[in-house]
Design a protein around this motif. Structure first.
Motif, PDB file in Angstrom:
ATOM      1  N   PHE A 123       0.842  -1.195   0.000  1.00  0.00           N
ATOM      2  CA  PHE A 123       0.000   0.000   0.000  1.00  0.00           C
ATOM      3  C   PHE A 123       0.878   1.247   0.000  1.00  0.00           C
ATOM      4  O   PHE A 123       1.928   1.275   0.627  1.00  0.00           O
ATOM      5  CB  PHE A 123      -0.919   0.019   1.234  1.00  0.00           C
ATOM      6  N   GLU A 124       0.405   2.262  -0.715  1.00  0.00           N
ATOM      7  CA  GLU A 124       1.101   3.547  -0.800  1.00  0.00           C
ATOM      8  C   GLU A 124       0.171   4.652  -0.322  1.00  0.00           C
ATOM      9  O   GLU A 124      -1.039   4.585  -0.546  1.00  0.00           O
ATOM     10  CB  GLU A 124       1.540   3.829  -2.238  1.00  0.00           C
ATOM     11  N   PRO A 125       0.729   5.686   0.299  1.00  0.00           N
ATOM     12  CA  PRO A 125      -0.102   6.798   0.773  1.00  0.00           C
ATOM     13  C   PRO A 125      -0.794   7.518  -0.380  1.00  0.00           C
ATOM     14  O   PRO A 125      -0.211   7.700  -1.450  1.00  0.00           O
ATOM     15  CB  PRO A 125       0.896   7.741   1.445  1.00  0.00           C
ATOM     16  N   VAL A 126      -2.039   7.918  -0.147  1.00  0.00           N
ATOM     17  CA  VAL A 126      -2.795   8.730  -1.097  1.00  0.00           C
ATOM     18  C   VAL A 126      -2.906  10.152  -0.548  1.00  0.00           C
ATOM     19  O   VAL A 126      -2.518  11.100  -1.201  1.00  0.00           O
ATOM     20  CB  VAL A 126      -4.202   8.135  -1.352  1.00  0.00           C
ATOM     21  N   ARG A 127      -3.428  10.264   0.685  1.00  0.00           N
ATOM     22  CA  ARG A 127      -3.532  11.571   1.314  1.00  0.00           C
ATOM     23  C   ARG A 127      -3.940  11.422   2.776  1.00  0.00           C
ATOM     24  O   ARG A 127      -4.482  10.395   3.181  1.00  0.00           O
ATOM     25  CB  ARG A 127      -4.501  12.482   0.587  1.00  0.00           C
ATOM     26  N   GLU A 128      -3.687  12.473   3.533  1.00  0.00           N
ATOM     27  CA  GLU A 128      -4.110  12.521   4.929  1.00  0.00           C
ATOM     28  C   GLU A 128      -5.615  12.794   4.982  1.00  0.00           C
ATOM     29  O   GLU A 128      -6.137  13.593   4.206  1.00  0.00           O
ATOM     30  CB  GLU A 128      -3.382  13.628   5.693  1.00  0.00           C
ATOM     31  N   VAL A 129      -6.288  12.114   5.887  1.00  0.00           N
ATOM     32  CA  VAL A 129      -7.692  12.377   6.166  1.00  0.00           C
ATOM     33  C   VAL A 129      -7.731  12.982   7.555  1.00  0.00           C
ATOM     34  O   VAL A 129      -7.310  12.348   8.526  1.00  0.00           O
ATOM     35  CB  VAL A 129      -8.532  11.078   6.102  1.00  0.00           C
ATOM     36  N   GLY A 130      -8.200  14.232   7.623  1.00  0.00           N
ATOM     37  CA  GLY A 130      -8.187  14.936   8.901  1.00  0.00           C
ATOM     38  C   GLY A 130      -9.525  15.551   9.230  1.00  0.00           C
ATOM     39  O   GLY A 130     -10.572  14.925   9.042  1.00  0.00           O
ATOM     40  N   ALA A 131      -9.476  16.804   9.666  1.00  0.00           N
ATOM     41  CA  ALA A 131     -10.670  17.488  10.158  1.00  0.00           C
ATOM     42  C   ALA A 131     -11.325  18.390   9.120  1.00  0.00           C
ATOM     43  O   ALA A 131     -12.322  19.045   9.424  1.00  0.00           O
ATOM     44  CB  ALA A 131     -10.309  18.302  11.393  1.00  0.00           C
ATOM     45  N   ALA A 132     -10.814  18.454   7.909  1.00  0.00           N
ATOM     46  CA  ALA A 132     -11.390  19.326   6.881  1.00  0.00           C
ATOM     47  C   ALA A 132     -12.792  18.843   6.498  1.00  0.00           C
ATOM     48  O   ALA A 132     -13.103  17.653   6.579  1.00  0.00           O
ATOM     49  CB  ALA A 132     -10.493  19.352   5.646  1.00  0.00           C
ATOM     50  N   LEU A 138     -14.993  10.494   4.151  1.00  0.00           N
ATOM     51  CA  LEU A 138     -14.014   9.437   4.434  1.00  0.00           C
ATOM     52  C   LEU A 138     -13.965   9.112   5.925  1.00  0.00           C
ATOM     53  O   LEU A 138     -13.806   7.953   6.310  1.00  0.00           O
ATOM     54  CB  LEU A 138     -12.626   9.852   3.937  1.00  0.00           C
ATOM     55  N   ARG A 139     -14.101  10.111   6.759  1.00  0.00           N
ATOM     56  CA  ARG A 139     -14.127   9.872   8.214  1.00  0.00           C
ATOM     57  C   ARG A 139     -15.337   9.036   8.594  1.00  0.00           C
ATOM     58  O   ARG A 139     -15.265   8.207   9.500  1.00  0.00           O
ATOM     59  CB  ARG A 139     -14.098  11.179   8.972  1.00  0.00           C
ATOM     60  N   LEU A 140     -16.455   9.265   7.916  1.00  0.00           N
ATOM     61  CA  LEU A 140     -17.655   8.474   8.195  1.00  0.00           C
ATOM     62  C   LEU A 140     -17.476   7.020   7.758  1.00  0.00           C
ATOM     63  O   LEU A 140     -17.925   6.101   8.428  1.00  0.00           O
ATOM     64  CB  LEU A 140     -18.875   9.091   7.505  1.00  0.00           C
ATOM     65  N   VAL A 141     -16.822   6.817   6.612  1.00  0.00           N
ATOM     66  CA  VAL A 141     -16.590   5.454   6.121  1.00  0.00           C
ATOM     67  C   VAL A 141     -15.680   4.687   7.070  1.00  0.00           C
ATOM     68  O   VAL A 141     -15.957   3.547   7.441  1.00  0.00           O
ATOM     69  CB  VAL A 141     -15.978   5.477   4.699  1.00  0.00           C
ATOM     70  N   TRP A 142     -14.567   5.297   7.483  1.00  0.00           N
ATOM     71  CA  TRP A 142     -13.576   4.575   8.280  1.00  0.00           C
ATOM     72  C   TRP A 142     -13.618   4.882   9.772  1.00  0.00           C
ATOM     73  O   TRP A 142     -12.889   4.267  10.538  1.00  0.00           O
ATOM     74  CB  TRP A 142     -12.170   4.827   7.725  1.00  0.00           C
ATOM     75  N   GLY A 143     -14.413   5.850  10.170  1.00  0.00           N
ATOM     76  CA  GLY A 143     -14.575   6.093  11.602  1.00  0.00           C
ATOM     77  C   GLY A 143     -13.440   6.845  12.257  1.00  0.00           C
ATOM     78  O   GLY A 143     -13.255   6.729  13.465  1.00  0.00           O
ATOM     79  N   GLY A 144     -12.662   7.602  11.499  1.00  0.00           N
ATOM     80  CA  GLY A 144     -11.601   8.372  12.118  1.00  0.00           C
ATOM     81  C   GLY A 144     -10.694   9.033  11.112  1.00  0.00           C
ATOM     82  O   GLY A 144     -10.917   8.962   9.904  1.00  0.00           O
TER      83      GLY A 144
END
Length: 171
Positions: A123-132, A138-144
């Motif tokens: 696996f390779e990084p795509v992007r950070e998922v944060g508070a934006a 994405l936060r809803l899909v993965w829960g964090g």
């Protein structure tokens, strides 16, 4: 070691005293997946030692992997077995050729371990998922929050199968 099919992975698991089962549920265009590994025990029900949950859409890049857990004693190789079965299933039963997951950021040390672990699987990084605001779906899909990563299913199968083979050779 050549790439195995799902049936071969299940046979090898059984030879190691493990039950490998995939639970697949379809609802409209979504296919839910749960991969479980349990240790057979004489005169007792099997003991769950690992599982992975995810879902897929009928698209080449739409395998979403969520929860992966290995627990208990004598679990060496269980994670590699779960990954191999997951990627083999995706390649055999879906049009998915790549997978996404989130290396969750609960604490920094655990996050770094997850990123290193997922990189070993290809696996390779795509992007950070944060508070934006744009990160909310994405936060809803993965829960964090965490690092969104993408991996090739063929490469993931090859790497996890090779890792499992090395672990068996060391036993």
């Amino acid at each position: 070691m050549s790439q195995p099919c799902l049936a071969e992975i299940e046979q090898l698991a059984a030879a190691q005293g493990l039950l490998l089962r995939l639970q697949v549920r379809r609802w409209l265009a979504i296919t839910g997946l749960r991969v479980v590994v349990a240790r057979q025990r004489p005169d007792q029900p099997p003991l769950l030692v690992g599982e992975l949950k995810g879902w897929a859409l009928p698209l080449p890049g739409a395998l979403q992997l969520d929860t992966m857990r290995v627990q208990g004693q004598k679990t060496q190789g269980v994670g590699a077995l779960i990954w191999a079965a997951t990627f083999a299933w995706a390649l055999e039963a879906t049009p998915c050729r790549s997978a996404r997951l989130l290396a969750i950021r609960d604490n920094e040390l655990q996050h770094r371990r997850l990123v290193r672990y997922f990189r070993r699987l290809g696996f390779e990084p795509v992007r950070e998922v944060g508070a934006a605001a744009a990160d909310l779906p994405l936060r809803l899909v993965w829960g964090g929050a965490g690092l969104l990563m993408r991996g090739d299913c063929n490469e993931g199968l090859a790497r996890s199968w090779r890792s499992y083979g090395y672990l068996l050779d060391d036993s």
